[in-house]
Design a protein around this motif. Sequence first.
Motif, mmCIF file in Angstrom:
data_model
loop_
_atom_site.group_PDB
_atom_site.id
_atom_site.type_symbol
_atom_site.label_atom_id
_atom_site.label_comp_id
_atom_site.label_asym_id
_atom_site.label_seq_id
_atom_site.Cartn_x
_atom_site.Cartn_y
_atom_site.Cartn_z
ATOM 1 N N THR A 159 -6.252 -6.775 3.629
ATOM 2 C CA THR A 159 -4.888 -6.417 4.036
ATOM 3 C C THR A 159 -4.301 -7.640 4.722
ATOM 4 N N ILE A 160 -4.115 -8.695 3.932
ATOM 5 C CA ILE A 160 -3.761 -9.993 4.521
ATOM 6 C C ILE A 160 -2.468 -9.906 5.317
ATOM 7 N N SER A 161 -1.602 -8.952 4.988
ATOM 8 C CA SER A 161 -0.329 -8.860 5.712
ATOM 9 C C SER A 161 -0.536 -8.536 7.185
ATOM 10 N N SER A 162 -1.709 -8.024 7.546
ATOM 11 C CA SER A 162 -1.910 -7.636 8.948
ATOM 12 C C SER A 162 -2.888 -8.545 9.683
ATOM 13 N N TYR A 163 -3.436 -9.551 9.020
ATOM 14 C CA TYR A 163 -4.509 -10.320 9.666
ATOM 15 C C TYR A 163 -4.041 -11.075 10.902
ATOM 16 N N ASN A 164 -2.762 -11.445 10.923
ATOM 17 C CA ASN A 164 -2.251 -12.202 12.054
ATOM 18 C C ASN A 164 -1.370 -11.359 12.964
ATOM 19 N N ALA A 165 -1.408 -10.039 12.770
ATOM 20 C CA ALA A 165 -0.511 -9.161 13.516
ATOM 21 C C ALA A 165 -0.751 -9.291 15.017
ATOM 22 N N MET A 166 0.314 -9.478 15.767
ATOM 23 C CA MET A 166 0.196 -9.561 17.221
ATOM 24 C C MET A 166 0.444 -8.198 17.851
ATOM 25 N N GLU A 167 1.133 -7.338 17.134
ATOM 26 C CA GLU A 167 1.319 -5.970 17.601
ATOM 27 C C GLU A 167 0.770 -5.059 16.513
ATOM 28 N N LYS A 168 0.709 -3.781 16.829
ATOM 29 C CA LYS A 168 0.304 -2.842 15.811
ATOM 30 C C LYS A 168 1.271 -2.953 14.638
ATOM 31 N N PRO A 169 0.767 -3.139 13.433
ATOM 32 C CA PRO A 169 1.691 -3.139 12.296
ATOM 33 C C PRO A 169 2.367 -1.767 12.162
ATOM 34 N N ASP A 170 3.426 -1.732 11.366
ATOM 35 C CA ASP A 170 4.216 -0.509 11.270
ATOM 36 C C ASP A 170 3.392 0.696 10.853
ATOM 37 N N GLY A 171 2.438 0.479 10.030
ATOM 38 C CA GLY A 171 1.563 1.588 9.680
ATOM 39 C C GLY A 171 1.946 2.248 8.381
ATOM 40 N N ILE A 172 0.956 2.904 7.826
ATOM 41 C CA ILE A 172 1.093 3.568 6.538
ATOM 42 C C ILE A 172 1.447 5.017 6.824
ATOM 43 N N TRP A 173 2.663 5.406 6.464
ATOM 44 C CA TRP A 173 3.160 6.725 6.862
ATOM 45 C C TRP A 173 2.995 7.749 5.742
ATOM 46 N N ASN A 174 2.529 7.332 4.588
ATOM 47 C CA ASN A 174 2.501 8.258 3.450
ATOM 48 C C ASN A 174 1.089 8.507 2.916
ATOM 49 N N LEU A 175 0.130 8.500 3.833
ATOM 50 C CA LEU A 175 -1.250 8.781 3.412
ATOM 51 C C LEU A 175 -1.419 10.206 2.902
ATOM 52 N N PHE A 176 -0.445 11.090 3.184
ATOM 53 C CA PHE A 176 -0.551 12.455 2.651
ATOM 54 C C PHE A 176 -0.701 12.442 1.127
ATOM 55 N N ASN A 177 -0.239 11.393 0.475
ATOM 56 C CA ASN A 177 -0.427 11.279 -0.979
ATOM 57 C C ASN A 177 -1.898 11.323 -1.384
ATOM 58 N N VAL A 178 -2.744 10.825 -0.483
ATOM 59 C CA VAL A 178 -4.180 10.782 -0.792
ATOM 60 C C VAL A 178 -4.702 12.179 -1.114
ATOM 61 N N ILE A 179 -4.161 13.179 -0.434
ATOM 62 C CA ILE A 179 -4.697 14.533 -0.580
ATOM 63 C C ILE A 179 -4.248 15.167 -1.893
ATOM 64 N N LEU B 66 0.836 -1.208 0.000
ATOM 65 C CA LEU B 66 0.000 0.000 0.000
ATOM 66 C C LEU B 66 0.869 1.257 0.000
ATOM 67 N N ILE B 67 1.946 1.237 0.765
ATOM 68 C CA ILE B 67 2.882 2.379 0.769
ATOM 69 C C ILE B 67 3.410 2.615 -0.649
ATOM 70 N N THR B 68 3.765 1.531 -1.307
ATOM 71 C CA THR B 68 4.282 1.624 -2.671
ATOM 72 C C THR B 68 3.236 2.203 -3.621
ATOM 73 N N ALA B 69 2.025 1.706 -3.522
ATOM 74 C CA ALA B 69 0.966 2.169 -4.427
ATOM 75 C C ALA B 69 0.664 3.654 -4.189
ATOM 76 N N LEU B 70 0.667 4.084 -2.920
ATOM 77 C CA LEU B 70 0.416 5.505 -2.627
ATOM 78 C C LEU B 70 1.513 6.367 -3.254
ATOM 79 N N ASN B 71 2.750 5.901 -3.169
ATOM 80 C CA ASN B 71 3.851 6.690 -3.726
ATOM 81 C C ASN B 71 3.817 6.745 -5.254
ATOM 82 N N LEU B 72 3.351 5.682 -5.878
ATOM 83 C CA LEU B 72 3.388 5.612 -7.346
ATOM 84 C C LEU B 72 2.060 5.993 -8.000
#
Lengths: 339, 339
Positions: free
Chosen positions: A251-271, A233-239
Motif C-alpha cells: 500500500t505504497i500510498s500510505s508508507y510515508n503517511a504522517m497522519e492516519k490515512p483517510d481510510g477505506i470506507w467501503n469494506l462492506f463490499n467484502v461481505i 483499493l476503494i475503487t477495486a472494492l466498488n468494482l
Amino acid sequence: MNAVVSKEIRLVSRPVGMPTLENFELAEVTMPDLAEGQILLCNRWLTVDPYMRGRMYDTKSYVPPFQIGEALQGGAIGEVVESRNDAFPTGTFVNHMDGWREYAITDGAMLQKVDPDLAPLQTYLGAMGMPGLTAYGGLLTIGQPKEGETVFVSAASGAVGQLVCQIAKLKGCRVVGSAGGKEKCDWLTEVAGIDAAVDYKACANQEELQAAVAAVCPDGIDIYFENVGGDHLITALNLANPWARFPMCGTISSYNAMEKPDGIWNLFNVIGKRIRMEGFISFDYIGMAEDFTRDMSGWIKSGDIKLKEDVIEGVENTPQAFLNLFTGGNFGKMLVKLD
Amino acid sequence: MNAVVSKEIRLVSRPVGMPTLENFELAEVTMPDLAEGQILLCNRWLTVDPYMRGRMYDTKSYVPPFQIGEALQGGAIGEVVESRNDAFPTGTFVNHMDGWREYAITDGAMLQKVDPDLAPLQTYLGAMGMPGLTAYGGLLTIGQPKEGETVFVSAASGAVGQLVCQIAKLKGCRVVGSAGGKEKCDWLTEVAGIDAAVDYKACANQEELQAAVAAVCPDGIDIYFENVGGDHLITALNLANPWARFPMCGTISSYNAMEKPDGIWNLFNVIGKRIRMEGFISFDYIGMAEDFTRDMSGWIKSGDIKLKEDVIEGVENTPQAFLNLFTGGNFGKMLVKLD
C-alpha cells in the motif's frame, strides 16, 4: 593487494513522512583482510524496493528495523573478487542482502549463486528475484487467475506490477493496469501488451479514478492486485465481482503517511461480494522457487515477458533511486548499477 | 371458514440513516381462498436481522431490495392451518421467508419443514437457522479455529456472535467477546462461558477499545469474527497475529451511515501479518447444512451451547424489534412471537 575502500550509504535519521536525501549519508570504510572461509564481494547491481521504507521506522515488522549510523541493507548482485572459501571461487556471482554499498565481506551464508547465462544479472533483483516471486506467488496462489477473468493491477509498470500484468495475460486474463502518466500507460499497452491502462494522475479524485477503471472493465474486476492502497483499493472494492480475490502486496500510498490515512470506507463490499483479501510477502512463496525460476526465465528468454528497468549509476545515487519509488519518479524496476 | 384477516408490516419509505418507526406501517389484508396446491400458514415466530437494513436501500445486492408499499419479507416459522397440498398437511411447521406478517399463502416452494422435537421452534430462526449456519460456516470454514488460538468476536451476545463464541470454546480456543453493557458481558462470561468480555460502550474511543481488548488477549488475536466494523476492525487489525483469519460477517456500525464512515486506516497490517479477510453469507454454507443441523441440535440439547433470546410479542411490534438491532436495544437473538 592494497586495502579495498568501500563506499556505503548509512541511515543518519529516521524519515518523518516522505524520506529526503538528508536522511542518508555517504561514508567510506576500509575492508579488513579476509579470514579463512570468507569472501570479498564487489557489488555490480543494487536494488531499492518500497518495503525498505518500513524498515526505516523503529517498529517491529517481519524484518527488523534499520539502525541509525549503520549501512542500509538490501538485495544486491555481487561478484566474488577475492575468496578464502572454496564454495565461492573468484568470478562467482551471488545474490545477497548487503546492498547500499560497494563491497561486502561474508562467510558465504545466506548467499544465492546466480547464473548470468540463465538471465541478465540485474534481473535477479527484479523479475528473477524477490519482486518476481512476489508477482508470481501472489497472483497465482491468492489470485487464482482463470481464463477470461479481469485482473486490475495498481502500480502496473512497477517492479512487481509489470510482471503481474504479463503473467495474467499469459494466463488468458483481460488485464487493466494503472500507472502515473502517459509514457507508462503507453508502455503497458504497447510493449507489455495489456488490454487497457488508466493514468491515475489524470484523475482528480477517487470518483474519477473509478469511472476511468470502470470504463475499461466492462465485466467488473475478478482479481485486484494491490500495490497502492487508498483510492485504488476503494475503487477495486466498488468494482469487484462476487468472489473476487485481492492479493494484498503493498500500500505504497500510505508508507510515508504522517497522519492516519483517510481510510477505506467501503469494506462492506467484502461481505456481500464474498471478496477474499489476503496479505503476503515474497518469502511465503519460497516453496515455489523452482517452478518460478523455470517459468520466469523461460518467459524472459521467449520474450513473452518484457522487462522495463530504470537504472541509476553509482552507489552515491542509491538514496535518490529509493526516493523515486515514492514519487513515481521511476519507470520500471528501479536499479543502481555499480562499476 | 370465515375469511382470514392478516396484519402485515409494510415499508412506506426508505430509511435515511437510522430507520424509524415512521418508515413502516401496519396494514390488514384479507387472505384469498386457497387454490389447489396451496397452503395457508399462520406465523408463530418472526425474525428480524441486520441484513434486512441493506434490503431497504434501493440498490442491487445479493438479495433484491424491498419495495415501497409492500409487506417486508424475512424468516418466519409458520404452522400450516389450512392445506390443499398433500406434502404439507395441517399442523406442519415450516421455515419460510414470508415474515413481517401474520398469515401467508404459498404453494410449498422454498419452504423447509422444521422438527419441533429436534429443537424449539424459534431456534430455527436463530441457532438452528440462518444465524446459526452463519456462525458455524464462517467460523469453521474461514476461521479454521485451532486449539489454543485466541478468537475475538464483536457483537458477541448477538444472534450470530453468541454462537461463534460458544462454538469456538468447543473447539478449544480462548474466546474474547465485545458487547455493549455489563449485563451482556456478564452473560458472556458467566453463562456462555467465554474467557473474557469487553464492554465497548465503556470505551471512549478506538484507543481505549484496543487497550481493553489487548489486556484480555495477551497472545494476540488469531481469528477475528467481524460483525461490527469501524473501531472494532481497526483494533483487530492492530492486535492480529501473523496468519490471522478474519471471517467478515457484517459491519453493523456502518449500515445506517449517511456519510462515508471514517474508514479503516490500518489495512497495511493485512500485508505484513498475512491476514486473510474473507466475506461470506450464510447461503454459501448450505452444503454444510447436514453437519450443522446435527452438531447444533446436539450442542443445544447437551447444554454445551446456551441460547439467549430477546422476544417481543405481536406483529405490530416487529419494526421496534428491528430498530433494536441498531441501538443495541436487543440482548440476544431478536425474535417476534405471534399468537
